[in-house]
Enzyme design. Structure first.
Site, PDB file in Angstrom:
ATOM      1  N   ASP A  57      76.024  76.270  42.812  1.00 55.35           N
ATOM      2  CA  ASP A  57      75.146  76.422  43.923  1.00 55.35           C
ATOM      3  C   ASP A  57      74.140  77.500  43.568  1.00 55.35           C
ATOM      4  O   ASP A  57      74.656  78.753  43.782  1.00 55.35           O
ATOM      5  CB  ASP A  57      75.981  76.740  45.053  1.00 55.35           C
ATOM      6  CG  ASP A  57      77.146  75.717  45.251  1.00 55.35           C
ATOM      7  OD1 ASP A  57      78.149  76.037  44.715  1.00 55.35           O
ATOM      8  OD2 ASP A  57      76.979  74.930  46.077  1.00 55.35           O
ATOM      9  N   ASP A 205      77.423  66.976  50.312  1.00 59.58           N
ATOM     10  CA  ASP A 205      77.819  68.314  49.953  1.00 59.58           C
ATOM     11  C   ASP A 205      77.858  69.062  51.356  1.00 59.58           C
ATOM     12  O   ASP A 205      76.950  69.154  52.051  1.00 59.58           O
ATOM     13  CB  ASP A 205      76.876  68.897  49.120  1.00 59.58           C
ATOM     14  CG  ASP A 205      77.377  70.215  48.935  1.00 59.58           C
ATOM     15  OD1 ASP A 205      76.349  70.953  47.880  1.00 59.58           O
ATOM     16  OD2 ASP A 205      78.162  70.958  49.354  1.00 59.58           O
TER      17      ASP A 205
HETATM   18  C1  DX5 Z   1      75.921  74.827  50.841  1.00 55.90           C
HETATM   19  C2  DX5 Z   1      77.047  74.737  49.852  1.00 55.90           C
HETATM   20  C3  DX5 Z   1      78.320  74.369  50.084  1.00 55.90           C
HETATM   21  C4  DX5 Z   1      79.332  74.343  49.166  1.00 55.90           C
HETATM   22  C5  DX5 Z   1      80.498  73.722  49.551  1.00 55.90           C
HETATM   23  O1  DX5 Z   1      74.622  75.520  50.488  1.00 55.90           O
HETATM   24  O2  DX5 Z   1      76.396  74.105  48.720  1.00 55.90           O
HETATM   25  O3  DX5 Z   1      78.018  73.115  50.707  1.00 55.90           O
HETATM   26  O4  DX5 Z   1      78.757  73.551  48.093  1.00 55.90           O
HETATM   27  O5  DX5 Z   1      80.948  74.232  50.747  1.00 55.90           O
HETATM   28  P1  DX5 Z   1      82.115  73.466  51.499  1.00 55.90           P
HETATM   29  O6  DX5 Z   1      82.864  72.505  50.899  1.00 55.90           O
HETATM   30  O7  DX5 Z   1      83.027  74.784  51.737  1.00 55.90           O
HETATM   31  O8  DX5 Z   1      81.499  73.089  52.702  1.00 55.90           O
END
Ligand code: DX5
Length: 255
Positions: A57, A205
């Protein structure tokens, strides 16, 4: 209106029947919840857990109110795992335009295979050019939409991408609550892909857990690639998490 209120309250979304043939389920951890003091060890552990690829990310403090890492950190993880990588560029247009070559190179596989490079439609004025450049540089071009961005924003570029990432939280942080109303957007994009006979995966996501209300609802709507951060790192044995996430997704693809 009652349905929307129920959904907003987190009620289980009615599982629509999957439109078209199911695509292989892939579990893709986000490194956001990883131990950044030992990121390489976590990448090695994710490979051992049976994940399909790893998502990095990238955040620049402009497109989202958070700041993570650049291409060098991603490239360094190549020494720790043979898994394929995926880079989500949650960055401004200036960063996208200036650094796409570095990110595309850093995301490549152990033998130079195309890694998944995801640009945000909201950060690319000339997104045809950005996606074509990723393909020309040996990457796998993909596009992401924030929750408030309508599906129509990608309707005319589906022929240029390998994946469409539908954000189910506002990007920037892990551990947020899943937004259940995103399933309508997934269904709409899925119908375009199937009706045009395109070879495109839908990813989701944000807030994805091993539950019918999140991964189940998204799988039934047409997603087949699932980014899980806190939902996977919460398991002491992450291979168990991968198994549970995959089982629910495959079950709801067949509903
Ligand atoms: C948002 C991030 C999150 C991460 C996953 O910017 O990209 O979505 O990947 O986070 P969780 O699975 O903890 O919601």
């Amino acid at each position: 209106m009652k349905l929307k209120l129920a959904l907003l309250a987190g009620a289980a979304a009615p599982a629509a029947a999957l439109y078209g043939a199911p695509r292989p389920v892939q579990i893709i951890p986000s490194v956001l919840p990883a131990d950044f003091a030992a990121l390489g060890l976590d990448c090695t552990a994710l490979e051992k857990a049976g994940c399909d690829r790893i998502q990095f990310d990238v955040m620049d403090g402009n497109f989202v109110p958070n700041l993570t890492f650049g291409p060098d950190v991603i490239a360094a993880q190549r020494k720790t795992t043979k898994l394929m990588f995926e880079t989500q560029l949650m960055v401004s247009e200036r960063c996208t335009d200036a650094m796409l070559p570095q990110f595309t190179e850093a995301t490549k596989g152990p033998n130079g295979e195309p890694g998944v490079v995801i640009v945000h439609v909201e950060a690319c004025t000339h997104i045809h050019r950005s996606l074509s450049n990723i393909r020309a540089m040996g990457g796998s071009p993909s596009v992401a939409l924030n929750p408030s961005t309508p599906a129509e924003a990608v309707e005319n570029i589906l022929d240029l991408v390998d994946h469409v990432l539908v954000m189910t939280v506002n990007p920037g942080f892990g551990g947020q609550a899943y937004i259940p109303t995103m399933t309508d957007k997934i269904e709409k994009i899925r119908k375009w892909i199937v009706d045009r006979n395109l070879d495109v995966d839908i990813e989701v996501d944000g807030g994805i857990k091993a539950t019918p209300e999140t991964i189940g609802a998204c799988a039934a709507a047409g997603a087949n690639c699932f980014i899980a951060g806190s939902g996977l790192f919460a398991y002491d044995d992450m291979s168990q998490g991968v198994k549970e996430l995959k089982a629910i997704a495959e079950e709801y693809q067949k509903k």
